[in-house]
Design a protein around this motif. Structure first.
Motif, mmCIF file in Angstrom:
data_model
loop_
_atom_site.group_PDB
_atom_site.id
_atom_site.type_symbol
_atom_site.label_atom_id
_atom_site.label_comp_id
_atom_site.label_asym_id
_atom_site.label_seq_id
_atom_site.Cartn_x
_atom_site.Cartn_y
_atom_site.Cartn_z
ATOM 1 N N ALA A 25 -66.636 -8.559 27.823
ATOM 2 C CA ALA A 25 -65.604 -7.682 28.381
ATOM 3 C C ALA A 25 -65.805 -6.261 27.872
ATOM 4 C CB ALA A 25 -64.221 -8.189 28.001
ATOM 5 N N ARG A 26 -65.671 -5.304 28.774
ATOM 6 C CA ARG A 26 -65.852 -3.904 28.394
ATOM 7 C C ARG A 26 -64.589 -3.318 27.749
ATOM 8 N NH1 ARG A 26 -70.305 -1.187 30.423
ATOM 9 N NH2 ARG A 26 -71.577 -2.467 31.786
ATOM 10 N N ASN A 27 -63.455 -3.822 28.134
ATOM 11 C CA ASN A 27 -62.193 -3.325 27.597
ATOM 12 C C ASN A 27 -61.801 -4.176 26.387
ATOM 13 O OD1 ASN A 27 -59.611 -2.427 27.160
ATOM 14 N ND2 ASN A 27 -59.012 -2.489 29.311
ATOM 15 N N PRO A 28 -61.532 -3.554 25.226
ATOM 16 C CA PRO A 28 -61.186 -4.348 24.043
ATOM 17 C C PRO A 28 -59.887 -5.123 24.193
ATOM 18 C CG PRO A 28 -61.447 -2.027 23.458
ATOM 19 C CD PRO A 28 -61.677 -2.138 24.909
ATOM 20 N N VAL A 29 -58.958 -4.606 24.980
ATOM 21 C CA VAL A 29 -57.700 -5.330 25.190
ATOM 22 C C VAL A 29 -57.966 -6.596 26.011
ATOM 23 C CG1 VAL A 29 -55.397 -5.184 26.200
ATOM 24 C CG2 VAL A 29 -56.344 -3.224 25.008
ATOM 25 N N HIS A 30 -58.821 -6.495 27.017
ATOM 26 C CA HIS A 30 -59.174 -7.681 27.796
ATOM 27 C C HIS A 30 -59.909 -8.693 26.924
ATOM 28 C CE1 HIS A 30 -59.061 -5.189 31.754
ATOM 29 N NE2 HIS A 30 -57.856 -5.483 31.302
ATOM 30 N N ASP A 78 -56.532 3.808 20.749
ATOM 31 C CA ASP A 78 -57.007 4.333 22.028
ATOM 32 C C ASP A 78 -58.422 4.888 21.881
ATOM 33 O OD1 ASP A 78 -56.832 4.845 24.725
ATOM 34 O OD2 ASP A 78 -56.089 6.885 24.405
ATOM 35 N N ASN A 80 -62.134 5.893 22.514
ATOM 36 C CA ASN A 80 -62.940 6.325 23.645
ATOM 37 C C ASN A 80 -64.330 5.722 23.470
ATOM 38 O OD1 ASN A 80 -63.998 7.559 25.838
ATOM 39 N ND2 ASN A 80 -63.907 9.635 25.021
ATOM 40 N N LEU A 81 -64.684 4.780 24.327
ATOM 41 C CA LEU A 81 -65.931 4.039 24.163
ATOM 42 C C LEU A 81 -67.136 4.706 24.815
ATOM 43 C CD1 LEU A 81 -64.629 0.425 24.708
ATOM 44 C CD2 LEU A 81 -65.190 1.525 22.562
#
Length: 107
Positions: A25-30, A78, A80-81
């Motif tokens: 997953a690219r989003n850490p929350v996902h 938050d 920024n990746l």
């Protein structure tokens, strides 16, 4: 095939899928939400083994405390990746040179 085996294979498939999605997953929350899904399905597997204490401990400790804290920190930072991903292709050959001997030793 018995009902228990069907439930086991269902939980195992969901667990493998969730584990793969945690690392892709690219989003850490996902990724954290897929980790929560993996914890719940592994708790279901513990319940199939009639280890109720371990299942509820897994849910209470990891999902109830650790994952909530992790999600809170990820959302508050938050991150920024985009700058982190810029150097990936530049360091990929170096990482491959380190990884190949390690994998070779595992065989």
């Amino acid at each position: 095939m018995s009902f228990e085996q069907i439930i086991f294979y269902t939980f195992a498939t969901i667990l493998v899928f969730a584990g793969l999605r945690v690392i892709t997953a690219r989003n850490p929350v996902h990724a954290a939400m897929f980790l929560v899904l993996a914890f719940f399905t592994s708790a279901g597997l513990w319940l199939l083994l009639e280890a109720e204490f371990l299942a509820i401990t897994l849910v209470l400790v990891y999902v109830g405390a650790v994952m909530v804290l992790f999600l809170f920190v990820v959302m508050m930072l938050d991150i920024n990746l985009a700058p982190l991903r810029e150097g990936f292709t530049r360091y990929l050959p170096l990482g491959g040179r380190w990884l190949s001997p390690l994998l070779w030793n595992c065989i």
